[in-house]
Design a protein around this motif. Structure first.
Motif, mmCIF file in Angstrom:
data_model
loop_
_atom_site.group_PDB
_atom_site.id
_atom_site.type_symbol
_atom_site.label_atom_id
_atom_site.label_comp_id
_atom_site.label_asym_id
_atom_site.label_seq_id
_atom_site.Cartn_x
_atom_site.Cartn_y
_atom_site.Cartn_z
ATOM 1 N N THR A 247 -50.833 -11.880 -25.903
ATOM 2 C CA THR A 247 -50.916 -11.340 -27.312
ATOM 3 C C THR A 247 -53.221 -10.929 -27.284
ATOM 4 O O THR A 247 -54.088 -10.854 -26.909
ATOM 5 C CB THR A 247 -51.390 -12.341 -29.422
ATOM 6 O OG1 THR A 247 -49.582 -12.824 -28.983
ATOM 7 C CG2 THR A 247 -52.345 -11.223 -29.620
ATOM 8 N N LEU A 248 -52.718 -9.855 -27.326
ATOM 9 C CA LEU A 248 -54.054 -8.658 -27.489
ATOM 10 C C LEU A 248 -55.324 -9.447 -27.751
ATOM 11 O O LEU A 248 -55.128 -8.993 -29.264
ATOM 12 C CB LEU A 248 -54.014 -7.456 -27.468
ATOM 13 C CG LEU A 248 -53.806 -6.477 -26.603
ATOM 14 C CD1 LEU A 248 -52.777 -5.158 -27.128
ATOM 15 C CD2 LEU A 248 -53.386 -6.750 -24.800
ATOM 16 N N PRO A 249 -57.139 -9.415 -27.869
ATOM 17 C CA PRO A 249 -58.013 -10.644 -28.352
ATOM 18 C C PRO A 249 -57.598 -9.414 -29.545
ATOM 19 O O PRO A 249 -58.129 -8.200 -29.119
ATOM 20 C CB PRO A 249 -58.954 -10.174 -27.672
ATOM 21 C CG PRO A 249 -58.513 -9.545 -26.311
ATOM 22 C CD PRO A 249 -57.381 -9.743 -26.458
ATOM 23 N N GLY A 250 -57.883 -10.167 -30.836
ATOM 24 C CA GLY A 250 -58.328 -9.008 -32.179
ATOM 25 C C GLY A 250 -57.590 -8.886 -33.010
ATOM 26 O O GLY A 250 -57.582 -8.182 -33.376
ATOM 27 N N THR A 251 -56.166 -8.370 -32.515
ATOM 28 C CA THR A 251 -55.429 -7.958 -33.057
ATOM 29 C C THR A 251 -53.935 -9.121 -33.263
ATOM 30 O O THR A 251 -53.738 -9.841 -32.408
ATOM 31 C CB THR A 251 -54.600 -6.591 -31.802
ATOM 32 O OG1 THR A 251 -53.795 -7.441 -31.173
ATOM 33 C CG2 THR A 251 -55.983 -5.823 -31.563
ATOM 34 N N ASN A 252 -52.610 -7.573 -33.863
ATOM 35 C CA ASN A 252 -51.331 -8.907 -33.665
ATOM 36 C C ASN A 252 -50.322 -8.320 -32.319
ATOM 37 O O ASN A 252 -49.090 -7.836 -32.932
ATOM 38 C CB ASN A 252 -50.951 -8.716 -34.894
ATOM 39 C CG ASN A 252 -51.513 -9.309 -36.030
ATOM 40 O OD1 ASN A 252 -52.049 -10.961 -35.347
ATOM 41 N ND2 ASN A 252 -51.684 -8.715 -37.139
ATOM 42 N N SER A 318 -59.879 12.550 -12.300
ATOM 43 C CA SER A 318 -59.447 11.309 -12.808
ATOM 44 C C SER A 318 -60.428 10.012 -12.932
ATOM 45 O O SER A 318 -61.347 10.471 -13.406
ATOM 46 C CB SER A 318 -59.006 10.513 -11.470
ATOM 47 O OG SER A 318 -57.989 11.706 -10.681
ATOM 48 N N THR A 319 -59.981 9.050 -14.113
ATOM 49 C CA THR A 319 -60.780 8.969 -15.277
ATOM 50 C C THR A 319 -60.672 7.216 -15.455
ATOM 51 O O THR A 319 -58.499 6.980 -15.633
ATOM 52 C CB THR A 319 -61.144 8.824 -16.514
ATOM 53 O OG1 THR A 319 -61.879 8.919 -17.059
ATOM 54 C CG2 THR A 319 -60.129 9.765 -17.350
ATOM 55 N N LEU A 320 -61.119 6.407 -16.138
ATOM 56 C CA LEU A 320 -61.125 4.956 -16.250
ATOM 57 C C LEU A 320 -61.111 5.454 -18.071
ATOM 58 O O LEU A 320 -60.116 3.997 -18.660
ATOM 59 C CB LEU A 320 -61.394 3.821 -15.752
ATOM 60 C CG LEU A 320 -61.018 3.571 -14.414
ATOM 61 C CD1 LEU A 320 -61.968 2.232 -14.058
ATOM 62 C CD2 LEU A 320 -59.871 3.614 -14.188
ATOM 63 N N GLY A 321 -61.510 6.099 -18.730
ATOM 64 C CA GLY A 321 -61.377 5.938 -20.046
ATOM 65 C C GLY A 321 -62.607 5.023 -20.927
ATOM 66 O O GLY A 321 -63.548 4.976 -19.841
ATOM 67 N N PRO A 322 -63.365 4.788 -21.136
ATOM 68 C CA PRO A 322 -64.248 4.520 -22.451
ATOM 69 C C PRO A 322 -64.172 2.358 -21.929
ATOM 70 O O PRO A 322 -64.801 2.016 -21.584
ATOM 71 C CB PRO A 322 -64.465 4.317 -23.559
ATOM 72 C CG PRO A 322 -63.082 5.146 -23.590
ATOM 73 C CD PRO A 322 -62.400 5.969 -22.633
ATOM 74 N N MET A 323 -63.142 2.036 -22.295
ATOM 75 C CA MET A 323 -62.854 0.859 -21.751
ATOM 76 C C MET A 323 -63.686 -0.100 -22.977
ATOM 77 O O MET A 323 -64.605 -0.915 -22.344
ATOM 78 C CB MET A 323 -62.821 -0.080 -20.830
ATOM 79 C CG MET A 323 -61.254 0.767 -19.457
ATOM 80 S SD MET A 323 -61.558 -0.318 -17.668
ATOM 81 C CE MET A 323 -63.235 0.400 -17.285
ATOM 82 N N ALA A 324 -63.780 0.679 -24.210
ATOM 83 C CA ALA A 324 -64.598 0.183 -25.699
ATOM 84 C C ALA A 324 -64.862 -1.036 -25.527
ATOM 85 O O ALA A 324 -65.675 -2.110 -25.954
ATOM 86 C CB ALA A 324 -64.721 1.192 -26.544
ATOM 87 N N ASP A 325 -63.521 -2.058 -25.494
ATOM 88 C CA ASP A 325 -63.092 -3.099 -26.471
ATOM 89 C C ASP A 325 -62.176 -4.634 -26.177
ATOM 90 O O ASP A 325 -61.580 -3.343 -24.041
ATOM 91 C CB ASP A 325 -62.827 -3.510 -28.126
ATOM 92 C CG ASP A 325 -61.228 -1.835 -28.191
ATOM 93 O OD1 ASP A 325 -60.774 -2.401 -26.407
ATOM 94 O OD2 ASP A 325 -61.395 -1.396 -28.450
ATOM 95 N N PRO A 326 -61.871 -5.353 -26.044
ATOM 96 C CA PRO A 326 -61.213 -5.966 -25.147
ATOM 97 C C PRO A 326 -59.596 -5.444 -25.013
ATOM 98 O O PRO A 326 -59.294 -5.638 -23.601
ATOM 99 C CB PRO A 326 -61.580 -7.497 -25.294
ATOM 100 C CG PRO A 326 -62.614 -7.091 -25.933
ATOM 101 C CD PRO A 326 -63.521 -6.131 -26.186
#
Length: 488
Positions: A247-252, A318-326
């Motif tokens: 389960t992704l942290p902080g989500t369902n 090419s990019t990884l994007g922001p990856m702003a949260d877990p």
């Protein structure tokens, strides 16, 4: 002198200065822009009055040449097997300008390059007809045709690189187009072709998917995560997460393995098994544990994020994007969320592993040739940096060999050990209901690599929602590898 005359005199001086400034701006500062403007008819007539240089394959096969005409424009551009090589050569048109290598090397091909200055002076003195220089590419024509034919009616791209030098051996993109239609001196033929090729609702055949399009790399990105894990001291026998879902942290939101399969004993697995079976949970947790900064740093060592990459065709970043949260870091670890790579970049990642962890600059131009056939410039292999320790690269190679053993699809080669990784990349607003992109990156022979390839087939090819990298992209990659190794 009375005041009115002084004012008139000053006004005239100002106007003369403005006129001189404008002339300087037009004739000096903007001169090159106006000269290269495709709407400049005088430049067009001048260019077609001289013999344009050739674009040549690695073995000397002409890909783009000229033929003499009887009309006002003395020469017409011709392309051998145009659709197969169009992503490389581009086009040269009296109406629509130039694209691809025709545009990137236009100064050389039309003879205005500074390196041809002595030749231009000599032509002027001797009265010889001026000629442009030629470009010899790194492309293997037989391999390029094999890649193009292997893609067939599918939409996608194949890029092949020589790992030790960075030479681009093939760069196919489908659907493609015939640049001969755009090179025609018949304006109606050009206009009709252009309208079809640039239709926004059409298949976009002029889009060079190898370098102009970025895609979610799916599980092929696990190679980058594995490289960082090895750099941090893990081995191919180290234990990683083996659960079938997390389960992704902080989500369902659940992040499952493909087909909800378990890895190892269902709790843990080895890093090698996790890569061979492409366990999402293992690499999502690994990415989270190493954190976005380390992941981004390792990706940069492979060239991901380079905004200045040219081959000399410009390459989309090419990019990884922001990856702003877990949750986004977890998803990035399996090549989803905002991670986007060009097929060329994915080929570079694979080629770097094949080259004992050393990244070579990819390049498409081998030699610059003067009209008298003398070589005036030659591209030397450019070692960019060590992206991986050689021992770690060897370990990752062994893991990729196990991945190939675990990969289905047709076209497996007997007597050749391939190191590979597949990817099935979700995309779109409703990913589960959208046909996935299918990836396959590989190099061979694994023990002494001679070729690295990256294959993408958009939207599942002819398999649709059931598409996987193994089913759709792997047979194409193996066919290209087989064509190269079989031609030696």
């Amino acid at each position: 002198m009375n005041t009115p005359l002084r004012r008139v005199g000053l006004a005239m001086m100002v106007m003369i200065l403005l006129l001189l400034g404008n002339l300087t701006y037009v004739q000096v500062i903007k001169a090159d822009d106006y000269r290269k403007n495709p709407l400049n008819r005088r430049v067009l007539l001048d260019q077609y009055s001289r013999e344009r240089g050739q674009i040549i394959a690695a073995d000397g096969t002409p890909l783009a040449s000229v033929e003499k005409t009887t009309d006002r424009l003395r020469y017409v551009r011709t392309y051998a097997n145009g659709p197969a090589f169009a992503p490389v050569t581009g086009y040269f048109s009296t109406t629509y300008g130039a694209g691809g290598m025709e545009r990137s090397e236009d100064d050389l091909l039309n003879g205005s390059d500074d390196r041809l200055f002595a030749r231009r002076v000599s032509d002027l003195i001797t009265g010889r007809d001026p000629k442009g220089g030629s470009v010899q590419l790194t492309v293997d024509p037989k391999l390029q045709e094999a890649a193009f034919q292997s893609l067939g009616n599918l939409t996608g791209s194949v890029v092949a690189i020589r790992p030790q030098t960075g030479e681009i051996l093939a760069m196919a993109s489908t659907p493609s187009y015939d640049p001969n239609l755009l090179a025609s001196h018949d304006a109606n033929v050009q206009e009709e072709a252009w309208g079809t090729l640039t239709d926004p609702d059409g298949p976009q055949p002029m889009l060079n998917r190898s370098v102009d399009q970025i895609y979610p790399p799916g599980s092929t990105f696990k190679l980058v995560v594995a490289a960082e894990a090895l750099a941090e001291g893990k081995t191919k026998d180290s234990e990683v997460d083996g659960r079938k879902s997390i389960t992704l942290p902080g989500t369902n939101t659940e992040l499952p393995n493909f087909n909800d399969s378990i890895c190892g004993n269902g709790t843990t697995a080895t890093l090698q098994e996790a890569l061979a079976k492409s366990c999402n949970t293992a690499f999502a947790v690994l990415a989270h544990d190493m954190g976005p900064d380390k992941l981004r740093k390792q990706a940069a060592k492979f060239g991901i994020g380079d905004s200045d990459l040219t081959i000399p065709l410009p390459v989309a970043q090419s990019t990884l994007g922001p990856m702003a949260d877990p949750p986004s870091v977890y998803q990035s670890g399996i090549g989803q969320k905002d991670v986007r790579l060009t097929p060329l970049q994915n080929a570079v990642v694979c080629a770097t592993i094949a080259n004992n962890g050393t990244r070579m600059a990819p390049h498409l131009v081998s030699k610059i040739i003067a009209p008298d056939l003398s070589v005036i410039d030659e591209t030397k292999p450019d070692e960019v940096e060590e992206a991986m320790d050689p021992k770690n690269a060897a370990a990752l190679r062994d893991m990729m060999v196990e991945s190939e053993k675990n990969t289905g699809g047709g076209g497996k080669l007997s007597g050749v050990t391939i190191a590979s990784k597949t990817g099935t990349a979700e995309h779109g607003v409703d990913p589960l209901a959208t046909k996935p992109h299918a990836w396959y990156v590989a190099f061979a022979p694994a023990e002494k690599p001679e070729i690295a390839v990256a294959v993408i087939v958009e939207d599942g090819g002819d398999v649709g929602l059931q598409a996987t990298g193994g089913k759709v992209a792997a047979p194409i990659g193996r066919a290209v590898i087989g064509a190269f190794l079989g031609s030696r």
